[in-house]
Design an enzyme around this catalytic site. Structure first.
Site, PDB file in Angstrom:
ATOM      1  N   CYS A  14      13.412   9.883   7.020  1.00  0.00           N
ATOM      2  CA  CYS A  14      13.315   9.759   8.351  1.00  0.00           C
ATOM      3  C   CYS A  14      14.814   9.807   9.266  1.00  0.00           C
ATOM      4  O   CYS A  14      14.693  10.035  10.508  1.00  0.00           O
ATOM      5  CB  CYS A  14      13.062   8.080   8.600  1.00  0.00           C
ATOM      6  SG  CYS A  14      14.072   6.960   7.461  1.00  0.00           S
ATOM      7  N   GLU A  52      10.039  15.926  15.361  1.00  0.00           N
ATOM      8  CA  GLU A  52      10.182  15.654  13.945  1.00  0.00           C
ATOM      9  C   GLU A  52       9.562  16.623  13.140  1.00  0.00           C
ATOM     10  O   GLU A  52       8.336  16.973  13.136  1.00  0.00           O
ATOM     11  CB  GLU A  52       9.981  14.261  13.644  1.00  0.00           C
ATOM     12  CG  GLU A  52      10.165  13.903  12.246  1.00  0.00           C
ATOM     13  CD  GLU A  52       9.971  12.432  11.729  1.00  0.00           C
ATOM     14  OE1 GLU A  52       8.915  12.002  11.817  1.00  0.00           O
ATOM     15  OE2 GLU A  52      10.949  11.863  11.265  1.00  0.00           O
ATOM     16  N   GLU A  80       9.553   0.952  10.835  1.00  0.00           N
ATOM     17  CA  GLU A  80      10.754   1.844  10.613  1.00  0.00           C
ATOM     18  C   GLU A  80      10.186   3.277  10.763  1.00  0.00           C
ATOM     19  O   GLU A  80       9.349   3.763   9.959  1.00  0.00           O
ATOM     20  CB  GLU A  80      11.243   1.693   9.325  1.00  0.00           C
ATOM     21  CG  GLU A  80      12.646   2.134   9.264  1.00  0.00           C
ATOM     22  CD  GLU A  80      12.820   3.563   8.842  1.00  0.00           C
ATOM     23  OE1 GLU A  80      12.875   4.660   9.528  1.00  0.00           O
ATOM     24  OE2 GLU A  80      12.759   3.630   7.527  1.00  0.00           O
ATOM     25  N   LYS A 139       1.018  -1.224   0.023  1.00  0.00           N
ATOM     26  CA  LYS A 139      -0.011  -0.025  -0.018  1.00  0.00           C
ATOM     27  C   LYS A 139       0.905   1.204   0.027  1.00  0.00           C
ATOM     28  O   LYS A 139       1.589   1.586   1.122  1.00  0.00           O
ATOM     29  CB  LYS A 139      -0.809  -0.066   1.278  1.00  0.00           C
ATOM     30  CG  LYS A 139      -2.229   0.532   1.323  1.00  0.00           C
ATOM     31  CD  LYS A 139      -2.112   1.957   1.003  1.00  0.00           C
ATOM     32  CE  LYS A 139      -1.906   3.033   2.001  1.00  0.00           C
ATOM     33  NZ  LYS A 139      -1.429   4.366   1.705  1.00  0.00           N
TER      34      LYS A 139
HETATM   35  P1  NAI Z   1       1.951   8.641   7.638  1.00  0.00           P
HETATM   36  O1  NAI Z   1       2.970   7.981   8.630  1.00  0.00           O
HETATM   37  O2  NAI Z   1       0.652   8.762   8.195  1.00  0.00           O
HETATM   38  O3  NAI Z   1       1.730   7.482   6.238  1.00  0.00           O
HETATM   39  C1  NAI Z   1       2.618   6.827   6.132  1.00  0.00           C
HETATM   40  C2  NAI Z   1       1.953   5.577   5.381  1.00  0.00           C
HETATM   41  O4  NAI Z   1       0.978   5.170   6.380  1.00  0.00           O
HETATM   42  C3  NAI Z   1       1.021   5.954   3.860  1.00  0.00           C
HETATM   43  O5  NAI Z   1       0.942   4.926   3.236  1.00  0.00           O
HETATM   44  C4  NAI Z   1      -0.334   6.131   4.700  1.00  0.00           C
HETATM   45  O6  NAI Z   1      -1.287   5.843   3.773  1.00  0.00           O
HETATM   46  C5  NAI Z   1      -0.382   5.028   5.776  1.00  0.00           C
HETATM   47  N1  NAI Z   1      -1.191   5.248   6.684  1.00  0.00           N
HETATM   48  C6  NAI Z   1      -1.722   6.511   7.492  1.00  0.00           C
HETATM   49  N2  NAI Z   1      -2.552   5.974   8.273  1.00  0.00           N
HETATM   50  C7  NAI Z   1      -2.807   4.917   8.486  1.00  0.00           C
HETATM   51  C8  NAI Z   1      -3.363   3.856   9.399  1.00  0.00           C
HETATM   52  N3  NAI Z   1      -4.183   4.417  10.300  1.00  0.00           N
HETATM   53  N4  NAI Z   1      -3.303   2.581   9.076  1.00  0.00           N
HETATM   54  C9  NAI Z   1      -2.484   2.155   8.229  1.00  0.00           C
HETATM   55  N5  NAI Z   1      -1.726   2.994   7.233  1.00  0.00           N
HETATM   56  C10 NAI Z   1      -2.077   4.329   7.526  1.00  0.00           C
HETATM   57  O7  NAI Z   1       2.626   9.902   7.319  1.00  0.00           O
HETATM   58  P2  NAI Z   1       2.130  11.090   6.550  1.00  0.00           P
HETATM   59  O8  NAI Z   1       0.544  11.293   6.780  1.00  0.00           O
HETATM   60  O9  NAI Z   1       2.171  10.782   4.984  1.00  0.00           O
HETATM   61  O10 NAI Z   1       3.098  12.214   6.965  1.00  0.00           O
HETATM   62  C11 NAI Z   1       2.555  12.890   8.352  1.00  0.00           C
HETATM   63  C12 NAI Z   1       3.984  13.059   9.103  1.00  0.00           C
HETATM   64  O11 NAI Z   1       4.495  11.755   9.290  1.00  0.00           O
HETATM   65  C13 NAI Z   1       4.713  13.971   8.405  1.00  0.00           C
HETATM   66  O12 NAI Z   1       4.614  15.253   8.645  1.00  0.00           O
HETATM   67  C14 NAI Z   1       6.146  13.419   8.915  1.00  0.00           C
HETATM   68  O13 NAI Z   1       6.375  14.182  10.306  1.00  0.00           O
HETATM   69  C15 NAI Z   1       5.918  12.176   9.451  1.00  0.00           C
HETATM   70  N6  NAI Z   1       6.384  11.039   8.355  1.00  0.00           N
HETATM   71  C16 NAI Z   1       7.655  10.588   8.790  1.00  0.00           C
HETATM   72  C17 NAI Z   1       8.148   9.650   7.964  1.00  0.00           C
HETATM   73  C18 NAI Z   1       9.514   9.006   8.384  1.00  0.00           C
HETATM   74  O14 NAI Z   1      10.022   8.097   7.674  1.00  0.00           O
HETATM   75  N7  NAI Z   1       9.910   9.141   9.589  1.00  0.00           N
HETATM   76  C19 NAI Z   1       7.567   8.941   6.785  1.00  0.00           C
HETATM   77  C20 NAI Z   1       6.204  10.007   6.588  1.00  0.00           C
HETATM   78  C21 NAI Z   1       5.757  10.500   7.351  1.00  0.00           C
END
Ligand code: NAI
Ligand code: MG
Length: 498
Positions: free
Chosen positions: A300, A401, A266, A191
């Protein structure tokens, strides 16, 4: 950098606002609901394509296809045959690397020179796990039970894997999940992020071309709340592998409790970079700056807390600011661009909020600090590389972050003090150390609580080397043999031979 092709010309051949179906059970399909989402170019706001907004029913179909493939055709592939599949995928990636890179740059903004530069790492991953497919083995164990009893272990695939990935590295993240699944004999439902679905769909096409049997790799596009959440709770998924934010990681771990599926996470970080008084400053300045700015801070492992020995703090921060000011910011599709946009307007707004908090709480702004405007930046989400000096540990920008191009620099006096401060965070993903003293390098590398520690360098990731977090940066490792263990069960077999 000069490229041997024209990325802009290539870009015009890729996406024209058309509908791109998703890939379930070897078929290219729309969402059962018929809903779609737009894939946007974050540099321009333009609609590249539309993709299905898959929901629970589509996830259920994909998991059923993955289960059928796992029990059926895929289980008959020998390790050597799985190896051949992975090596064929690697060859196809070589052939289509420019297209994959342009697609990633268009969909999520990372400059083309950087998406191209991931070639060795991503294709190396495919070949590394291809190699490992024939190297998996159990062990014979001498037991102490009276009688003639032989015991040995078998390593068996966990089954159907659900992979949920973020937008910031769609190609590398897809392969880091798919390659070990294929090496071990698992099947997978991927996904992608709703902000970067397009390249994973191109990857699905290459899987099909490489002869991956139907249902072994499925790509379901959709939102986290709908498709992602269903995958995480699905009773027939044996393992979830997730990369993304800590908050979502916690939701996924909770959802996995339904059937006690295995979970590896991760997650985010607030990684420290420590520049000692004896550091080679010329070397440390660009590395420390790019440890954050490389993808506008959207990585990250961003080294966003910059601890600098007090004697050199002002000079070092001045030079990092000067470096930041010279970076070329623009559309990733231009070969000269060094820094691209943030992924979407929400993310840009969030970063602006952090910059404001930095100023309000008394940090000294020494570079950037604002959104970029003007013709080149119209429609995009661009924020200037930003450096704050004189930051204190309690400030919001030193704790949370940001996931944006913001460095928070802080002076330190002693090694004991900087170790305590560097570790005073809920995260533990990565750390950077700059020193010319071997003893200091070892001491700090041992005492910093982080899954990866780089000394006099940053960022390096290799297929053979484990990568992952401690504390709230998650658990499980990707890369290396440890990665395969995440996709394998251990079965003990006992045989009485007399
Ligand atoms: P997210 O962590 O919510 O999204 C990552 C993935 O998880 C996407 O594919 C999303 O569709 C999925 N997802 C979201 N909610 C879910 C749920 N309840 N159950 C299963 N899958 C779910 O990150 P998003 O919304 O893209 O960004 C929000 C914040 O997260 C950013 O502002 C950033 O601070 C942080 N982030 C950190 C990352 C890292 O590698 N450290 C990567 C992405 C976001
Ligand atoms: Mg996009």
């Amino acid at each position: 950098m000069t490229l041997n092709f024209d990325p802009r010309a290539k870009a015009t051949t890729l996406y024209h606002g058309e509908f791109r179906p998703m890939f379930i059970g070897g078929k290219w399909v729309a969402a059962q609901s018929g809903d779609v989402m737009q894939a946007l170019n974050p540099a321009t706001g333009e609609v590249l394509a539309t993709v299905p907004r898959g929901g629970a029913a589509d996830i259920d179909a994909a998991v059923a296809a993955a289960r059928a493939a796992f029990e059926g055709p895929w289980s008959k592939f020998s390790p050597y045959e799985r190896q051949c599949v992975l090596l064929r995928i690697a060859d196809l990636f070589e052939k289509h690397w420019e297209e994959l890179s342009v697609s990633d740059t268009l969909d999520m903004g990372l400059p083309i020179t950087r998406t191209l530069a991931n070639r060795r790492r991503v294709i190396g991953m495919l070949r590394f796990y291809g190699g490992m497919a024939t190297a998996l083995h159990g062990e014979a164990i001498d037991n102490s039970i009276p009688g003639e009893i032989v015991t040995f272990t078998r390593r068996e695939p966990v089954g159907v894997v659900g992979a949920i990935i973020p937008w910031n590295a769609p190609t590398a993240a897809s392969i880091w999940k798919i390659a070990p699944a294929l090496a071990t004999g698992c099947t997978i439902v991927l996904k992608p992020s709703e902000d970067a679905s397009l390249t994973p769909l191109l990857i699905a096409k290459l899987m099909q071309e490489a002869g991956v049997p139907d249902g072994v790799v499925n790509v379901v596009t959709g939102t986290g709340a709908e498709a992602g959440a269903r995958l995480a709770e699905h009773p027939d998924v044996n393992k979830i592998v997730f990369t993304g934010s800590t908050l979502t990681g916690q939701a996924i771990a909770r959802a996995g409790v339904t059937n006690l599926k295995r979970v590896s996470l991760e997650l985010g970080g607030k990684s420290p970079i420590i520049v000692c008084r004896d550091a080679d400053i010329d070397k440390a300045v660009p590395v420390a700056a790019m440890a954050v700015f490389v993808h506008s801070g959207q990585i990250c492992i961003a080294g966003s807390r910059l601890f600098v020995a007090r004697e050199i703090h002002d000079e070092f921060v001045r030079r990092v600011a000067e470096f930041a000011g010279k970076l070329r910011i623009g559309h990733g599709i231009e070969a000269e661009t060094e820094i691209g946009p943030l992924i979407n307007a929400r993310q840009a707004g969030k970063v602006e909020g952090y910059i404001k908090a930095g100023s309000d709480e008394g940090a000294r702004l020494v570079a950037g600090g604002s959104r970029l405007t003007g013709e080149l930046y119209d429609g995009g989400n661009f924020i200037a590389p930003t450096v704050f000096g004189a930051v204190s540990d309690k400030m919001t920008i030193a704790r949370e972050e940001i996931f944006g191009p913001v460095i928070s620099a802080m002076p330190f006096d002693t090694l004991d003090e900087v170790v305590a401060r560097a570790n005073a965070t809920p995260y533990g993903l990565a750390a950077g150390i700059f020193t010319t003293n071997l003893g200091t390098a070892h001491k700090l590398a041992r005492r910093i609580k982080a899954g990866s520690v780089w000394v006099n360098m940053y960022h390096a990731i290799d297929p053979a080397v484990p990568f992952g977090g401690m504390k709230m940066s998650g658990y499980g490792r990707e890369g290396g043999i440890e990665h395969l263990h995440e996709y394998l069960e251990t079965k003990a077999v006992w045989i009485q031979t007399d």
